[in-house]
Design an enzyme around this catalytic site. Structure first.
Site, PDB file in Angstrom:
ATOM      1  N   LYS A  24       1.653   4.801  -1.027  1.00 29.50           N
ATOM      2  CA  LYS A  24       1.694   5.934  -1.486  1.00 29.50           C
ATOM      3  C   LYS A  24       1.694   6.978  -1.099  1.00 29.50           C
ATOM      4  O   LYS A  24       2.159   7.312   0.140  1.00 29.50           O
ATOM      5  CB  LYS A  24      -0.516   5.943  -1.809  1.00 29.50           C
ATOM      6  CG  LYS A  24      -1.079   5.624  -0.297  1.00 29.50           C
ATOM      7  CD  LYS A  24      -1.901   5.029  -0.493  1.00 29.50           C
ATOM      8  CE  LYS A  24      -3.207   5.162   0.898  1.00 29.50           C
ATOM      9  NZ  LYS A  24      -4.372   4.800   1.160  1.00 29.50           N
TER      10      LYS A  24
ATOM     11  N   ASN B 215       0.849   7.055   2.983  1.00 35.15           N
ATOM     12  CA  ASN B 215       1.526   6.412   3.891  1.00 35.15           C
ATOM     13  C   ASN B 215       3.348   6.405   4.382  1.00 35.15           C
ATOM     14  O   ASN B 215       3.933   6.117   4.647  1.00 35.15           O
ATOM     15  CB  ASN B 215       0.981   4.781   2.963  1.00 35.15           C
ATOM     16  CG  ASN B 215      -0.999   4.499   3.386  1.00 35.15           C
ATOM     17  OD1 ASN B 215      -0.820   5.536   4.299  1.00 35.15           O
ATOM     18  ND2 ASN B 215      -0.584   3.586   2.542  1.00 35.15           N
TER      19      ASN B 215
ATOM     20  N   ASP C 156       0.838  -1.522  -0.534  1.00 37.54           N
ATOM     21  CA  ASP C 156       0.048  -0.300   0.068  1.00 37.54           C
ATOM     22  C   ASP C 156       0.648   1.114  -0.180  1.00 37.54           C
ATOM     23  O   ASP C 156       0.420   1.880   0.714  1.00 37.54           O
ATOM     24  CB  ASP C 156      -1.225   0.109   0.932  1.00 37.54           C
ATOM     25  CG  ASP C 156      -2.137   1.033   0.998  1.00 37.54           C
ATOM     26  OD1 ASP C 156      -2.317   1.558   0.107  1.00 37.54           O
ATOM     27  OD2 ASP C 156      -2.683   1.596   1.773  1.00 37.54           O
TER      28      ASP C 156
END
Length: 458
Positions: free
Chosen positions: A259, A262, A257
């Protein structure tokens, strides 16, 4: 006298035998006992007619007893706390929960014992909530100050981020495994560009992760405030991200995840990777078939359910780099299905204002076939580090944090929240009550204290 007595006994025995032959017993109607009333309910092993011998009778008609695959994030939120609202595409559960009463009772007792033990270490009462700095699907993240009640390290003014997650919501959304994996992974990973876990504990209704507070805000915040980054600035951030992800892969961990939401920026301008809510431990020869991630950053093999491994992270880094250099991901569409088609089928359009080296790196990272993707070779991240776009990077100095970032966030102190979205920082700073799940065995062994964190950092 004796002979008369013997004769009488024989006559009585003969009469008794005759009457017994005529005796019949009529059972009372409708008063039979069921087997379960006497011996208790049948166990799953005794129910040979049951369609799944490993499933408890109480769960035959309850689809909620299954843990589904992690889900897809379609509504992006730059949150410290984790996944945004998602939906599940997969119908094949990795395993199911057996709800056996005796086992639950034992596990509940163990969970209560662990909670009592945690009270002698750390708990919510050891941290003063100052402000909200993030919000997600399972709870909130608070800026907190550790108080002096449990001050073994002599750092009672320590500033941290406290990630609070509701157990009932986690169980309802079938994310127990992923929350446990996040905690377990964070206890194993130590890297200069990955947020450090200091403590974890639980109450009857919530899970708590105490992390270093990174006060420069999210990369998302700075990217959308600046619009785009220069190649030099993007190169520095990408290099630190590549370093962190390479370390994860060497530890057998895929993030899944990656991106801007984050990735945090610290007060010195270095990036810090966070949010391991979808991370997974996976060996070199294995592949995961889970449909998970944030749609714009998901690799084609995930969308096509072909199975994925660490190569999916390199695709996400390619998307992230493209967004840093151009201001938006290469594939966007309001319609979810059309967005999927674009990611799977369309070629990446590279803006002419980028350098030929940047073009080359983006082409390498955004190969739709995983085996042709840059970073897919046995050397992994080292293959990416050797790319000509990173020619100016001294990797040893970078990983020792000796390269000074050109951009530093405007930070006024350790507890500064000026670089976090006001939609969070203006929220009431309270850890609101939550309902307690009926089954307490899901989060056994969650408590953790990092070994001498302050002494080791000196």
């Amino acid at each position: 006298m004796i002979s008369t007595s013997s004769s009488q006994k024989k006559n009585l025995q003969s009469l008794l035998a005759t009457n017994l032959k005529k005796l019949t017993i009529t059972p009372p109607p409708n008063n039979d006992f069921e087997f379960a009333e006497v011996f208790g309910p049948l166990t799953p092993q005794q129910q040979h007619h049951h369609p799944n011998p490993t499933q408890s009778p109480s769960s035959t008609s309850s689809p909620s007893a299954f843990l589904g695959d992690p889900q897809v994030i379609h509504t992006r939120s730059h949150s410290y706390v984790g996944p945004s609202p998602r939906y599940t595409l997969s119908s094949s559960p990795p395993f199911q929960i057996q709800e056996i009463q005796e086992t639950e009772t034992e596990n509940e007792a163990e969970a209560e014992a662990e909670e009592e033990e945690a009270k002698t270490k750390f708990g919510p009462e050891d941290f003063e909530i100052m402000r909200v700095v993030g919000k997600g699907a399972f709870g909130k993240v608070f800026l907190v100050r550790r108080n002096g009640r449990n001050d073994e390290e002599g750092d009672g003014d320590g500033i941290f981020a406290m990630k609070v997650m509701r157990k009932d919501t986690i169980i309802k959304k079938n994310h127990v495994d992923y929350m446990k994996a996040e905690r377990n992974i964070l206890t194993k990973v130590v890297h200069p560009f990955i947020v450090q876990l200091r403590y974890s504990f639980q109450t009857k209704s919530k899970l708590y992760l105490i992390l270093d507070f990174v006060n420069g805000g999210h990369l998302f915040f700075h990217l959308y405030r600046q619009g785009i980054f220069s190649e030099d600035q993007a190169r520095f951030y990408t290099a630190e991200i590549v370093s962190a992800v390479s370390h994860l892969h060497k530890c057998g961990i895929v993030h899944r995840d990656l991106k801007p939401e984050n990735i945090l920026v610290d007060a010195d301008g270095h990036v810090m990777l966070t949010d391991f809510g979808l991370a997974k431990e996976i060996d070199e020869s294995s592949r995961s078939n889970s449909m998970c991630g944030t749609t714009e950053y998901m690799a084609p093999e995930i969308l096509q359910s072909k199975g994925h491994n660490k190569d999916a992270d390199w695709w996400s880094i390619g998307i992230l780099l493209y967004e840093m250099l151009t201001g938006q991901p290469p594939f966007t569409h309001a319609n979810r299905q059309k967005l999927h088609q674009r990611i799977i089928q369309e070629k990446v359009k590279l803006p002419p204002f980028l350098s030929t080296e940047a073009h080359s790196l983006l082409k390498g990272l955004l190969q739709k076939e995983p085996s042709r993707r840059l970073g897919s070779s046995p050397s992994g991240g080292d293959e990416i580090k050797k790319h000509k776009w990173f020619r100016s990077i001294n990797w040893k100095k970078l990983e020792a944090r000796e390269i000074q970032p050109k951009f530093k966030p405007d930070v006024s102190g350790k507890d500064c929240t000026a670089n976090f979205d006001q939609c969070w920082t203006t929220m009431p700073a309270d850890d609101s009550p939550a309902s307690t799940p009926t089954a307490g065995a899901h989060f056994e062994g969650y408590t953790y204290v990092a070994p001498n964190p302050w002494l080791s950092s000196k």
